[in-house]
Design a protein around this motif. Sequence first.
Motif, PDB file in Angstrom:
ATOM      1  N   GLU A 263       0.827  -1.209   0.000  1.00 35.40           N
ATOM      2  CA  GLU A 263       0.000   0.000   0.000  1.00 35.40           C
ATOM      3  C   GLU A 263       0.862   1.260   0.000  1.00 35.40           C
ATOM      4  O   GLU A 263       0.533   2.254  -0.645  1.00 35.40           O
ATOM      5  N   PHE A 264       1.986   1.206   0.717  1.00 30.48           N
ATOM      6  CA  PHE A 264       2.881   2.357   0.774  1.00 30.48           C
ATOM      7  C   PHE A 264       3.471   2.660  -0.606  1.00 30.48           C
ATOM      8  O   PHE A 264       3.498   3.812  -1.053  1.00 30.48           O
ATOM      9  N   PHE A 265       3.906   1.630  -1.310  1.00 35.44           N
ATOM     10  CA  PHE A 265       4.528   1.847  -2.620  1.00 35.44           C
ATOM     11  C   PHE A 265       3.523   2.255  -3.687  1.00 35.44           C
ATOM     12  O   PHE A 265       3.905   2.827  -4.716  1.00 35.44           O
ATOM     13  N   LYS A 266       2.245   1.998  -3.445  1.00 31.86           N
ATOM     14  CA  LYS A 266       1.222   2.433  -4.399  1.00 31.86           C
ATOM     15  C   LYS A 266       1.079   3.949  -4.429  1.00 31.86           C
ATOM     16  O   LYS A 266       0.464   4.500  -5.354  1.00 31.86           O
ATOM     17  N   LEU A 267       1.643   4.631  -3.425  1.00 31.09           N
ATOM     18  CA  LEU A 267       1.560   6.086  -3.391  1.00 31.09           C
ATOM     19  C   LEU A 267       2.372   6.733  -4.506  1.00 31.09           C
ATOM     20  O   LEU A 267       2.061   7.847  -4.924  1.00 31.09           O
ATOM     21  N   PHE A 268       3.426   6.060  -4.967  1.00 34.14           N
ATOM     22  CA  PHE A 268       4.265   6.671  -6.003  1.00 34.14           C
ATOM     23  C   PHE A 268       4.725   5.677  -7.067  1.00 34.14           C
ATOM     24  O   PHE A 268       5.667   5.938  -7.796  1.00 34.14           O
ATOM     25  N   MET A 269       4.050   4.511  -7.175  1.00 39.67           N
ATOM     26  CA  MET A 269       4.376   3.524  -8.201  1.00 39.67           C
ATOM     27  C   MET A 269       3.084   2.978  -8.797  1.00 39.67           C
ATOM     28  O   MET A 269       2.006   3.113  -8.220  1.00 39.67           O
ATOM     29  N   GLU A 270       3.229   2.338  -9.954  1.00 44.16           N
ATOM     30  CA  GLU A 270       2.092   1.646 -10.559  1.00 44.16           C
ATOM     31  C   GLU A 270       1.646   0.494  -9.645  1.00 44.16           C
ATOM     32  O   GLU A 270       2.485  -0.122  -8.980  1.00 44.16           O
ATOM     33  N   PRO A 271       0.334   0.201  -9.602  1.00 39.77           N
ATOM     34  CA  PRO A 271      -0.148  -0.832  -8.670  1.00 39.77           C
ATOM     35  C   PRO A 271       0.565  -2.173  -8.793  1.00 39.77           C
ATOM     36  O   PRO A 271       0.922  -2.797  -7.779  1.00 39.77           O
ATOM     37  N   GLY A 272       0.805  -2.642 -10.034  1.00 40.80           N
ATOM     38  CA  GLY A 272       1.474  -3.934 -10.190  1.00 40.80           C
ATOM     39  C   GLY A 272       2.888  -3.921  -9.669  1.00 40.80           C
ATOM     40  O   GLY A 272       3.308  -4.827  -8.926  1.00 40.80           O
ATOM     41  N   ALA A 273       3.657  -2.894 -10.016  1.00 39.97           N
ATOM     42  CA  ALA A 273       5.030  -2.780  -9.544  1.00 39.97           C
ATOM     43  C   ALA A 273       5.066  -2.560  -8.042  1.00 39.97           C
ATOM     44  O   ALA A 273       5.958  -3.071  -7.341  1.00 39.97           O
ATOM     45  N   ALA A 274       4.099  -1.794  -7.512  1.00 38.07           N
ATOM     46  CA  ALA A 274       4.060  -1.538  -6.068  1.00 38.07           C
ATOM     47  C   ALA A 274       3.810  -2.825  -5.293  1.00 38.07           C
ATOM     48  O   ALA A 274       4.434  -3.078  -4.261  1.00 38.07           O
ATOM     49  N   THR A 275       2.896  -3.641  -5.817  1.00 38.81           N
ATOM     50  CA  THR A 275       2.601  -4.913  -5.136  1.00 38.81           C
ATOM     51  C   THR A 275       3.821  -5.824  -5.131  1.00 38.81           C
ATOM     52  O   THR A 275       4.153  -6.435  -4.106  1.00 38.81           O
ATOM     53  N   GLN A 276       4.515  -5.914  -6.261  1.00 42.03           N
ATOM     54  CA  GLN A 276       5.693  -6.771  -6.353  1.00 42.03           C
ATOM     55  C   GLN A 276       6.820  -6.262  -5.450  1.00 42.03           C
ATOM     56  O   GLN A 276       7.446  -7.046  -4.726  1.00 42.03           O
ATOM     57  N   THR A 277       7.060  -4.951  -5.476  1.00 41.18           N
ATOM     58  CA  THR A 277       8.118  -4.377  -4.649  1.00 41.18           C
ATOM     59  C   THR A 277       7.791  -4.525  -3.168  1.00 41.18           C
ATOM     60  O   THR A 277       8.656  -4.896  -2.351  1.00 41.18           O
ATOM     61  N   GLY A 278       6.550  -4.240  -2.816  1.00 41.69           N
ATOM     62  CA  GLY A 278       6.147  -4.361  -1.421  1.00 41.69           C
ATOM     63  C   GLY A 278       6.235  -5.786  -0.910  1.00 41.69           C
ATOM     64  O   GLY A 278       6.685  -6.031   0.214  1.00 41.69           O
ATOM     65  N   ALA A 279       5.818  -6.739  -1.736  1.00 43.48           N
ATOM     66  CA  ALA A 279       5.890  -8.142  -1.333  1.00 43.48           C
ATOM     67  C   ALA A 279       7.343  -8.595  -1.156  1.00 43.48           C
ATOM     68  O   ALA A 279       7.662  -9.352  -0.234  1.00 43.48           O
ATOM     69  N   SER A 280       8.224  -8.119  -2.035  1.00 45.75           N
ATOM     70  CA  SER A 280       9.637  -8.485  -1.922  1.00 45.75           C
ATOM     71  C   SER A 280      10.244  -7.932  -0.637  1.00 45.75           C
ATOM     72  O   SER A 280      10.971  -8.633   0.083  1.00 45.75           O
ATOM     73  N   LEU A 281       9.950  -6.667  -0.340  1.00 42.37           N
ATOM     74  CA  LEU A 281      10.482  -6.071   0.880  1.00 42.37           C
ATOM     75  C   LEU A 281       9.853  -6.687   2.129  1.00 42.37           C
ATOM     76  O   LEU A 281      10.510  -6.827   3.155  1.00 42.37           O
ATOM     77  N   ALA A 282       8.578  -7.065   2.029  1.00 44.04           N
ATOM     78  CA  ALA A 282       7.914  -7.691   3.175  1.00 44.04           C
ATOM     79  C   ALA A 282       8.586  -9.008   3.543  1.00 44.04           C
ATOM     80  O   ALA A 282       8.708  -9.346   4.728  1.00 44.04           O
ATOM     81  N   SER A 283       9.038  -9.762   2.529  1.00 44.25           N
ATOM     82  CA  SER A 283       9.711 -11.032   2.811  1.00 44.25           C
ATOM     83  C   SER A 283      11.072 -10.828   3.469  1.00 44.25           C
ATOM     84  O   SER A 283      11.596 -11.734   4.116  1.00 44.25           O
ATOM     85  N   MET A 284      11.637  -9.623   3.310  1.00 42.31           N
ATOM     86  CA  MET A 284      12.929  -9.321   3.923  1.00 42.31           C
ATOM     87  C   MET A 284      12.797  -8.540   5.221  1.00 42.31           C
ATOM     88  O   MET A 284      13.789  -8.289   5.900  1.00 42.31           O
ATOM     89  N   ALA A 285      11.567  -8.145   5.580  1.00 38.81           N
ATOM     90  CA  ALA A 285      11.373  -7.204   6.680  1.00 38.81           C
ATOM     91  C   ALA A 285      11.927  -7.724   8.004  1.00 38.81           C
ATOM     92  O   ALA A 285      12.542  -6.973   8.769  1.00 38.81           O
ATOM     93  N   ILE A 286      11.705  -9.014   8.285  1.00 42.76           N
ATOM     94  CA  ILE A 286      12.161  -9.526   9.584  1.00 42.76           C
ATOM     95  C   ILE A 286      13.686  -9.573   9.658  1.00 42.76           C
ATOM     96  O   ILE A 286      14.270  -9.379  10.731  1.00 42.76           O
TER      97      ILE A 286
END
Length: 306
Positions: A263-286
């Motif tokens: 949701e954060f990346f959707k503020l300044f990226m296309e929805p598809g790219a934002a979802t992919q980027t956010g999911a990738s970072l979420a897997s690294m968050a811990i």
Amino acid sequence: MSAILIIEQVLNGLQFGVMLFLMAAGLTLIFGVMGLINLAHGSLYMIGAFAAAAVAGATGSFLLALAAAMAAAAAAGALVELTVIRRLYAADHLDQVLATFALILIFSEGTRWIFGSFPLYLDVPAALSGPVTLPGGIDYPRYRLALIGAGLAVAVGLWALTQHTRIGIRIRAGENDREMIAALGVDIGRLYTLVFALGAALAGLAGALVGAIQSVQVGMGEPVLILAFVVIVIGGIGSIKGAFIGALLVGLTDTLGGIFLPEFFKLFMEPGAATQTGASLASMAIYILMGLVLIWRPTGLFGARA
């Protein structure tokens, strides 16, 4: 994003965290008291899940399944400690890693030989099935709430055991100076077996509880083991309180990261790219969280200062 969704995800994170605590608590006890790196701890989680599924299928009783899971994991842990682990205390950590990795292979193939390669399924007990309505009109699965309550109850019981009982005093003393308590007449071998069996029972309990919301299959413990190591590094090796706080942090970070980062990346990226980027970072968050904690406190949040 609605407030109901956020509250549901917070509860999911808490449920995931308390289950991780059951794994991490046994792992940190074993490492703190014995100085042993036990890669086979995830296999004990798997043994508990399979024992619970088998007993529940034969008897229809979920309580008997939980008791069987703890007993089977504790028995396997005690047997492993007596026959294999006891020979590794004086060895360096590389030997411990190699030996316990071999145990993973033995347990995995042994479980496959006994139960087969297909997953088993453990049904949620009828009394805990269905949703419960929380304040604010939030419907949340009753079983997941029960998991949170069970994990908190185990955390309180483990704290009481280590802080207010004679065996707890010996466990804490063994963490600080095992040679001294051996000189004072404590049977250190029996203490090690007890601690290993206790840690194994907690892992088996976690496997049985989680087995009711996912399939029970060979190899299910290894991904959880990796997260449990992250938990004890964040919380501090040998600290039960650290394992609890670290588990909650990991559970909430993993769960909420998957919701908020896209949701954060959707503020300044296309929805598809934002979802992919956010999911990738979420897997690294811990792991990012672990790195930040270690930069600030190299021994973990509640680990002893070097």
